[in-house]
Design an enzyme around this catalytic site. Sequence first.
Site, PDB file in Angstrom:
ATOM      1  N   LYS A 208       0.836  -1.210   0.000  1.00 50.67           N
ATOM      2  CA  LYS A 208       0.000   0.000   0.000  1.00 50.67           C
ATOM      3  C   LYS A 208       0.873   1.264   0.000  1.00 50.67           C
ATOM      4  O   LYS A 208       2.092   1.192   0.237  1.00 50.67           O
ATOM      5  CB  LYS A 208      -0.935  -0.050   1.214  1.00 50.67           C
ATOM      6  CG  LYS A 208      -1.956  -1.198   1.158  1.00 50.67           C
ATOM      7  CD  LYS A 208      -2.941  -1.108   2.327  1.00 50.67           C
ATOM      8  CE  LYS A 208      -3.966  -2.225   2.286  1.00 50.67           C
ATOM      9  NZ  LYS A 208      -4.984  -2.094   3.380  1.00 50.67           N
TER      10      LYS A 208
ATOM     11  N   PHE B 269     -15.652   3.080   7.012  1.00 44.68           N
ATOM     12  CA  PHE B 269     -14.275   3.466   6.676  1.00 44.68           C
ATOM     13  C   PHE B 269     -14.009   3.464   5.168  1.00 44.68           C
ATOM     14  O   PHE B 269     -12.895   3.715   4.744  1.00 44.68           O
ATOM     15  CB  PHE B 269     -13.269   2.546   7.397  1.00 44.68           C
ATOM     16  CG  PHE B 269     -13.434   1.078   7.095  1.00 44.68           C
ATOM     17  CD1 PHE B 269     -12.910   0.519   5.934  1.00 44.68           C
ATOM     18  CD2 PHE B 269     -14.097   0.246   7.986  1.00 44.68           C
ATOM     19  CE1 PHE B 269     -13.055  -0.828   5.650  1.00 44.68           C
ATOM     20  CE2 PHE B 269     -14.255  -1.115   7.712  1.00 44.68           C
ATOM     21  CZ  PHE B 269     -13.729  -1.646   6.536  1.00 44.68           C
TER      22      PHE B 269
ATOM     23  N   ARG C 150      -1.236 -14.283   4.415  1.00 45.60           N
ATOM     24  CA  ARG C 150      -1.986 -13.655   5.518  1.00 45.60           C
ATOM     25  C   ARG C 150      -1.194 -13.774   6.824  1.00 45.60           C
ATOM     26  O   ARG C 150      -1.201 -12.856   7.636  1.00 45.60           O
ATOM     27  CB  ARG C 150      -3.360 -14.318   5.675  1.00 45.60           C
ATOM     28  CG  ARG C 150      -4.275 -14.201   4.476  1.00 45.60           C
ATOM     29  CD  ARG C 150      -4.901 -12.858   4.289  1.00 45.60           C
ATOM     30  NE  ARG C 150      -5.662 -12.397   5.422  1.00 45.60           N
ATOM     31  CZ  ARG C 150      -6.378 -11.265   5.418  1.00 45.60           C
ATOM     32  NH1 ARG C 150      -6.428 -10.500   4.337  1.00 45.60           N
ATOM     33  NH2 ARG C 150      -7.038 -10.871   6.476  1.00 45.60           N
TER      34      ARG C 150
ATOM     35  N   THR D   2      -5.145  -7.158  10.751  1.00 39.94           N
ATOM     36  CA  THR D   2      -5.518  -5.921  10.049  1.00 39.94           C
ATOM     37  C   THR D   2      -5.050  -4.680  10.816  1.00 39.94           C
ATOM     38  O   THR D   2      -4.498  -3.750  10.226  1.00 39.94           O
ATOM     39  CB  THR D   2      -7.056  -5.870   9.872  1.00 39.94           C
ATOM     40  OG1 THR D   2      -7.476  -7.074   9.243  1.00 39.94           O
ATOM     41  CG2 THR D   2      -7.479  -4.681   9.032  1.00 39.94           C
TER      42      THR D   2
ATOM     43  N   ARG E  23       2.845  -6.153   9.076  1.00 41.47           N
ATOM     44  CA  ARG E  23       2.104  -5.030   9.665  1.00 41.47           C
ATOM     45  C   ARG E  23       2.686  -4.603  11.012  1.00 41.47           C
ATOM     46  O   ARG E  23       2.734  -3.401  11.313  1.00 41.47           O
ATOM     47  CB  ARG E  23       0.622  -5.392   9.768  1.00 41.47           C
ATOM     48  CG  ARG E  23      -0.073  -5.269   8.402  1.00 41.47           C
ATOM     49  CD  ARG E  23      -1.440  -5.872   8.399  1.00 41.47           C
ATOM     50  NE  ARG E  23      -2.207  -5.483   7.214  1.00 41.47           N
ATOM     51  CZ  ARG E  23      -3.324  -6.085   6.830  1.00 41.47           C
ATOM     52  NH1 ARG E  23      -3.811  -7.099   7.519  1.00 41.47           N
ATOM     53  NH2 ARG E  23      -3.960  -5.671   5.756  1.00 41.47           N
TER      54      ARG E  23
ATOM     55  N   ASN F 115      -2.029   0.378   6.715  1.00 39.15           N
ATOM     56  CA  ASN F 115      -1.545  -0.891   7.279  1.00 39.15           C
ATOM     57  C   ASN F 115      -0.676  -1.712   6.311  1.00 39.15           C
ATOM     58  O   ASN F 115      -0.649  -2.935   6.366  1.00 39.15           O
ATOM     59  CB  ASN F 115      -2.699  -1.695   7.880  1.00 39.15           C
ATOM     60  CG  ASN F 115      -3.710  -2.150   6.845  1.00 39.15           C
ATOM     61  OD1 ASN F 115      -3.579  -1.819   5.675  1.00 39.15           O
ATOM     62  ND2 ASN F 115      -4.692  -2.908   7.276  1.00 39.15           N
TER      63      ASN F 115
ATOM     64  N   HIS G 291      -2.023  -5.460   1.491  1.00 42.87           N
ATOM     65  CA  HIS G 291      -3.282  -6.178   1.280  1.00 42.87           C
ATOM     66  C   HIS G 291      -2.933  -7.594   0.854  1.00 42.87           C
ATOM     67  O   HIS G 291      -1.949  -7.801   0.140  1.00 42.87           O
ATOM     68  CB  HIS G 291      -4.110  -5.517   0.161  1.00 42.87           C
ATOM     69  CG  HIS G 291      -5.234  -6.392  -0.315  1.00 42.87           C
ATOM     70  ND1 HIS G 291      -6.446  -6.425   0.323  1.00 42.87           N
ATOM     71  CD2 HIS G 291      -5.295  -7.319  -1.308  1.00 42.87           C
ATOM     72  CE1 HIS G 291      -7.221  -7.325  -0.277  1.00 42.87           C
ATOM     73  NE2 HIS G 291      -6.548  -7.883  -1.271  1.00 42.87           N
TER      74      HIS G 291
ATOM     75  N   GLU H  38      -9.472 -10.982  -7.504  1.00 41.05           N
ATOM     76  CA  GLU H  38      -8.544  -9.865  -7.313  1.00 41.05           C
ATOM     77  C   GLU H  38      -7.361  -9.935  -8.295  1.00 41.05           C
ATOM     78  O   GLU H  38      -6.914  -8.907  -8.789  1.00 41.05           O
ATOM     79  CB  GLU H  38      -8.044  -9.849  -5.863  1.00 41.05           C
ATOM     80  CG  GLU H  38      -9.138  -9.463  -4.876  1.00 41.05           C
ATOM     81  CD  GLU H  38      -8.687  -9.477  -3.431  1.00 41.05           C
ATOM     82  OE1 GLU H  38      -9.513  -9.139  -2.564  1.00 41.05           O
ATOM     83  OE2 GLU H  38      -7.518  -9.816  -3.144  1.00 41.05           O
TER      84      GLU H  38
HETATM   85  P1  IDP Z   1      -7.598  -7.097   5.612  1.00 35.86           P
HETATM   86  O1  IDP Z   1      -6.892  -6.062   4.756  1.00 35.86           O
HETATM   87  O2  IDP Z   1      -6.770  -7.503   6.802  1.00 35.86           O
HETATM   88  O3  IDP Z   1      -8.109  -8.271   4.816  1.00 35.86           O
HETATM   89  P2  IDP Z   1     -10.344  -6.115   5.681  1.00 35.86           P
HETATM   90  O4  IDP Z   1     -11.307  -6.347   6.817  1.00 35.86           O
HETATM   91  O5  IDP Z   1     -10.596  -6.831   4.395  1.00 35.86           O
HETATM   92  O6  IDP Z   1      -8.877  -6.381   6.236  1.00 35.86           O
HETATM   93  O7  IDP Z   1     -10.365  -4.539   5.386  1.00 35.86           O
HETATM   94  C1  IDP Z   1      -9.766  -3.995   4.259  1.00 35.86           C
HETATM   95  C2  IDP Z   1      -8.980  -2.785   4.643  1.00 35.86           C
HETATM   96  O8  IDP Z   1      -9.865  -1.777   5.120  1.00 35.86           O
HETATM   97  C3  IDP Z   1      -7.988  -2.994   5.789  1.00 35.86           C
HETATM   98  O9  IDP Z   1      -6.754  -3.503   5.362  1.00 35.86           O
HETATM   99  C4  IDP Z   1      -7.854  -1.609   6.362  1.00 35.86           C
HETATM  100  O10 IDP Z   1      -6.922  -0.840   5.588  1.00 35.86           O
HETATM  101  C5  IDP Z   1      -9.248  -1.045   6.163  1.00 35.86           C
HETATM  102  N1  IDP Z   1     -10.032  -1.214   7.398  1.00 35.86           N
HETATM  103  C6  IDP Z   1     -10.605  -2.321   7.854  1.00 35.86           C
HETATM  104  N2  IDP Z   1     -11.259  -2.101   9.015  1.00 35.86           N
HETATM  105  C7  IDP Z   1     -11.092  -0.805   9.266  1.00 35.86           C
HETATM  106  C8  IDP Z   1     -11.544   0.036  10.338  1.00 35.86           C
HETATM  107  O11 IDP Z   1     -12.247  -0.388  11.276  1.00 35.86           O
HETATM  108  N3  IDP Z   1     -11.160   1.340  10.263  1.00 35.86           N
HETATM  109  C9  IDP Z   1     -10.391   1.827   9.245  1.00 35.86           C
HETATM  110  N4  IDP Z   1      -9.955   1.064   8.231  1.00 35.86           N
HETATM  111  C10 IDP Z   1     -10.307  -0.241   8.239  1.00 35.86           C
END
Ligand code: IDP
Length: 143
Positions: free
Chosen positions: A11, A59, A87, A93, A104, A114, A117, A128
Amino acid sequence: MALERTLSIIKPDAVAKNVIGEIYARFEKAGLKIVAAKMKQLSRKEAEGFYAVHRARPFFNALVEFMISGPVMIQVLEGDNAIARNRELMGATNPKDAAPGTIRADFADSIDANAVHGSDAAETAKTEIAYFFAATEIHGDRS
Ligand code: IDP
């Protein structure tokens, strides 16, 4: 073990920190092969489409703004259990919850910024990967 492919994105925060190579080294040391890669400035439309599953989440707008704030490095990783293995390397996350030694934990600043992805399941990996790469741009061992 299943030879799988997964989509990984470094990212904008991690690209700006100049740690693409350090993250690539972690993939390679874990047995994941980079079989396709491109650096890209995502358009708003591309970022919204990629994260369409999160459209209703509070978000969503912040996530899209962040993903278009600078270039990203996008790659297809191939290896045994590549989806779960990536993962594991990424960590949770929220970097506050990420296990020590994960990408991370080491490179991410917040749940928004973070660092990486990674696809979370076989079906999403397929979608994807196709979102960013044509079949002819992927140079792996799996047909
Ligand atoms: P992941 O990237 O670990 O798979 P996901 O739940 O798919 O997590 O969420 C996608 C992205 O959205 C996360 O990587 C993060 O950047 C953002 N995100 C997820 N939850 C939140 C939140 O509660 N607040 C702000 N950003 C979030």
